[in-house]
Design an enzyme around this catalytic site. Structure first.
Site, short mmCIF file in Angstrom:
data_model
loop_
_atom_site.label_atom_id
_atom_site.label_comp_id
_atom_site.label_asym_id
_atom_site.label_seq_id
_atom_site.Cartn_x
_atom_site.Cartn_y
_atom_site.Cartn_z
CD GLU A 70 5.54 0.23 12.58
OE1 GLU A 70 4.32 0.39 12.77
OE2 GLU A 70 6.42 0.93 13.11
CG LEU A 71 2.03 -6.44 12.69
CD1 LEU A 71 1.78 -7.60 13.64
CD2 LEU A 71 2.67 -6.94 11.41
CG ASN A 95 -0.41 -0.06 2.51
OD1 ASN A 95 0.70 -0.56 2.66
ND2 ASN A 95 -1.09 0.47 3.49
CB CYS A 103 -1.90 0.47 8.64
SG CYS A 103 -0.58 1.64 8.43
P1 NAP Z 1 0.63 -8.98 3.76
O1 NAP Z 1 -0.23 -9.85 2.94
O2 NAP Z 1 0.89 -9.35 5.17
O3 NAP Z 1 2.03 -8.89 2.96
C1 NAP Z 1 3.08 -8.09 3.41
C2 NAP Z 1 4.40 -8.65 2.89
O4 NAP Z 1 4.63 -9.91 3.50
C3 NAP Z 1 4.41 -8.89 1.38
O5 NAP Z 1 5.69 -8.58 0.89
C4 NAP Z 1 4.15 -10.39 1.30
O6 NAP Z 1 4.62 -10.98 0.13
C5 NAP Z 1 4.94 -10.86 2.49
N1 NAP Z 1 4.60 -12.20 2.96
C6 NAP Z 1 3.44 -12.89 2.78
N2 NAP Z 1 3.53 -14.11 3.36
C7 NAP Z 1 4.76 -14.19 3.92
C8 NAP Z 1 5.45 -15.18 4.65
N3 NAP Z 1 4.89 -16.36 4.94
N4 NAP Z 1 6.71 -14.93 5.09
C9 NAP Z 1 7.28 -13.75 4.82
N5 NAP Z 1 6.69 -12.76 4.10
C10 NAP Z 1 5.44 -12.98 3.67
O7 NAP Z 1 0.11 -7.47 3.77
P2 NAP Z 1 -0.40 -6.57 2.56
O8 NAP Z 1 -1.72 -7.08 2.10
O9 NAP Z 1 0.68 -6.38 1.54
O10 NAP Z 1 -0.59 -5.16 3.31
C11 NAP Z 1 -1.73 -4.84 4.02
C12 NAP Z 1 -1.51 -4.99 5.51
O11 NAP Z 1 -0.37 -4.25 5.92
C13 NAP Z 1 -2.68 -4.40 6.30
O12 NAP Z 1 -3.00 -5.26 7.37
C14 NAP Z 1 -2.12 -3.08 6.81
O13 NAP Z 1 -2.72 -2.59 7.98
C15 NAP Z 1 -0.69 -3.44 7.04
N6 NAP Z 1 0.14 -2.23 7.07
C16 NAP Z 1 0.64 -1.80 8.27
C17 NAP Z 1 1.38 -0.63 8.33
C18 NAP Z 1 1.97 -0.14 9.62
O14 NAP Z 1 2.84 0.72 9.58
N7 NAP Z 1 1.52 -0.62 10.77
C19 NAP Z 1 1.62 0.08 7.15
C20 NAP Z 1 1.09 -0.38 5.96
C21 NAP Z 1 0.36 -1.54 5.92
P3 NAP Z 1 3.63 -11.25 -1.12
O15 NAP Z 1 3.21 -9.89 -1.59
O16 NAP Z 1 4.49 -11.96 -2.07
O17 NAP Z 1 2.47 -12.05 -0.61
#
Ligand code: NAP
Length: 471
Positions: free
Chosen positions: A246-247, A150, A280
């Site tokens: 950071e989730l 994002n 987020c």
């Molecule tokens: P996501 O599905 O958790 O993916 C994040 C990253 O993790 C991607 O690079 C993904 O790779 C990778 N990943 C997936 N499975 C993995 C595994 N088993 N081991 C290691 N890495 C793995 O999250 P998203 O859909 O991209 O982003 C949305 C989420 O991020 C929301 O929940 C949002 O709140 C959170 N977020 C939090 C913050 C903060 O600062 N707190 C900021 C922005 C976003 P792939 O793309 O290849 O699946």
């Protein structure tokens, strides 16, 4: 159509597997990116280790980061367009992300120049008499960075910038939906004269490349931004490592009867729907004081109906598509479920092509998914409250805790809220979505365990070593 290899040990490396990057808006092919595997990942970690064997002095790291900031700024429009194309983020919002990335790199350069340890007051204890002591900050080792779709530029900069400032080489696994922006950032660092091996970008699936990075014995720190589910799995997988998380989140915005309703409604419309709610700290749960609730609902609906919805490349667009049609359908199902359970649909709620129209729900209750789960879509959920205590209880009724917003004219209520809201940040007369990049940013509860912002991240990425001298 753009084509990129992996960025590994200072050169491009094409593999025999490719990730197709598609526009979330119209499905068109934006680019092709080589997919790495566990073997490429191991090569990247080895390159990073070799790079760190020749430490760069702090002033050089600062100069590289400053040059990178300047180059990102020069290429502002190209970065913004790339983000709009691969993430579906509206172009005006994408430009803001680019300028925030410039700030993140600039603050990282400052940290590189100024990072110090401290003097320990040894004579404060009798056993310390006659001794002097100080600490120095040493790089923790190779940083493994995993980033979400994002904010494909600024969240990458929040990991790469502090790591380089700290003297750590980085292996980055960007989100598979948005790898092109990260690879363009690698180009920037190459032009900024970052020596080979200090930054490696290995796109590939989370399950394969992500896991290989998490598991690698020569990567002592994983800095992860993404969903709670994946973040928790990583922490459980490597309990012996430092894992910075950071989730996800479900941000509340509380509107008191004495608030400036106009500003609060504008905050809801602007920050509940920016990038279709895929932030987020997007405004998700709006808690409204009963005496002003009717008037506030009308104001919100009026402002939401003014939002431009459509093509991310259109200058008038404020709300674009969700990242996948599966996410669009999931959010639509949650809206329908809430309406069936008694919520009032005040705006939106329908799908047009790849777009889910900005949706406002009222009379939302804590058991509905749009209240208790992270929506990550263009939906705001309004719930009424009668007392300050009730507002605080509702706001805290979540497993998440990143940032909360409060609109009130009363300093007493503002301070009480700041004290009792269990979040990493409380914003008064501002949306919970507000962030500038030097702030300590992070959550409590399921939302995370660290603070980003270069000043804070650089400390997480260094080890404080003590030196004691007998005088
Ligand atoms: P996501 O599905 O958790 O993916 C994040 C990253 O993790 C991607 O690079 C993904 O790779 C990778 N990943 C997936 N499975 C993995 C595994 N088993 N081991 C290691 N890495 C793995 O999250 P998203 O859909 O991209 O982003 C949305 C989420 O991020 C929301 O929940 C949002 O709140 C959170 N977020 C939090 C913050 C903060 O600062 N707190 C900021 C922005 C976003 P792939 O793309 O290849 O699946």
């Amino acid at each position: 159509m753009q084509r990129f290899g992996l960025w590994l040990d200072g050169r491009w490396h094409e593999t025999d597997r490719w990730i197709e990057v598609h526009s979330p808006y119209d499905g068109s092919l934006v680019g092709m990116v080589s997919a790495g595997d566990a073997e490429h990942l191991a090569q990247a970690v080895e390159a990073a280790r070799r790079a760190m064997a020749h430490p760069l002095p702090a002033y050089q790291r600062a100069e590289i980061l400053s040059r990178a900031a300047g180059l990102v700024e020069q290429r502002r429009e190209d970065f913004a367009r790339t983000i709009a194309l691969e993430a579906g983020k509206p172009i005006r919002t994408a430009r803001i992300e680019v300028m925030r990335a410039v700030a993140t790199l600039t603050f990282s350069a400052i940290e590189a120049r100024t990072l110090t340890g401290e003097v320990v007051p040894m004579e404060g204890a009798s056993a310390g008499a006659g001794k002097m002591a100080f600490t120095v900050r040493e790089p923790i080792g190779v940083v493994g960075a995993i980033t979400p779709f994002n904010f494909p530029l600024n969240l990458v900069c929040h990991k790469v910038g502090p790591a380089i400032a700290a003297g750590c080489a980085v292996v980055l696994k960007p989100a598979s939906a948005t790898p092109i922006t990260a690879l363009k950032l690698a180009e920037v660092f190459m032009e900024a004269d970052l020596p080979r091996g200090w930054l490696n970008v290995i796109p590939g699936s989370g399950g394969e490349v992500g896991n290989a990075l998490v598991d690698h014995p020569d990567v002592p720190l994983i800095s992860f931004t993404g969903s709670v589910e994946v973040g928790r799995a990583i922490r459980e997988r490597v309990p012996h490592k430092k894992v910075l998380l950071e989730l996800g989140n479900s941000s509340p915005l509380i509107v008191l009867e004495d608030a400036n309703l106009e500003s609060a409604a504008q905050a809801v419309a602007t920050h509940g729907f920016s990038h279709a709610g895929q932030s987020c700290i997007s405004v998700q749960r709006v808690l409204v004081h009963e005496p002003v609730a009717d008037a506030f609902e009308q104001l919100v609906v009026q402002k939401v109906q003014e939002l431009g919805v459509g093509d991310p490349l259109d200058e008038k667009t404020h709300v674009g598509p969700l990242i996948t049609t599966a996410d669009r359908d999931r959010v639509k199902a949650w809206i329908d479920e809430a309406v069936s359970a008694g919520a009032r649909l005040l705006a939106g709620g329908t799908i047009e092509g790849n777009l889910l129209l900005p949706t406002v729900l009222a009379d939302v209750t804590p058991d509905m998914k749009v209240f208790c789960r992270e929506v990550f879509g263009p939906v705001v959920a309004l719930t009424r409250f009668r007392t300050v205590d009730e507002a605080i209880e509702l706001a805290n009724a979540t497993e998440y805790g990143l940032q909360a917003g409060v609109f009130t004219a009363s300093i007493h209520i503002a301070l009480e809220m700041a004290k009792r809201l269990h979040f990493g940040g409380v914003l008064i007369n501002e949306a919970p979505t507000y962030r500038t990049d030097q702030m300590p940013y992070g959550g409590v509860k399921a939302s995370g365990n660290t603070r980003e912002g270069p000043h804070y991240a650089v400390r997480e990425m260094t080890i404080e070593k003590l030196v004691v001298i007998q005088t």
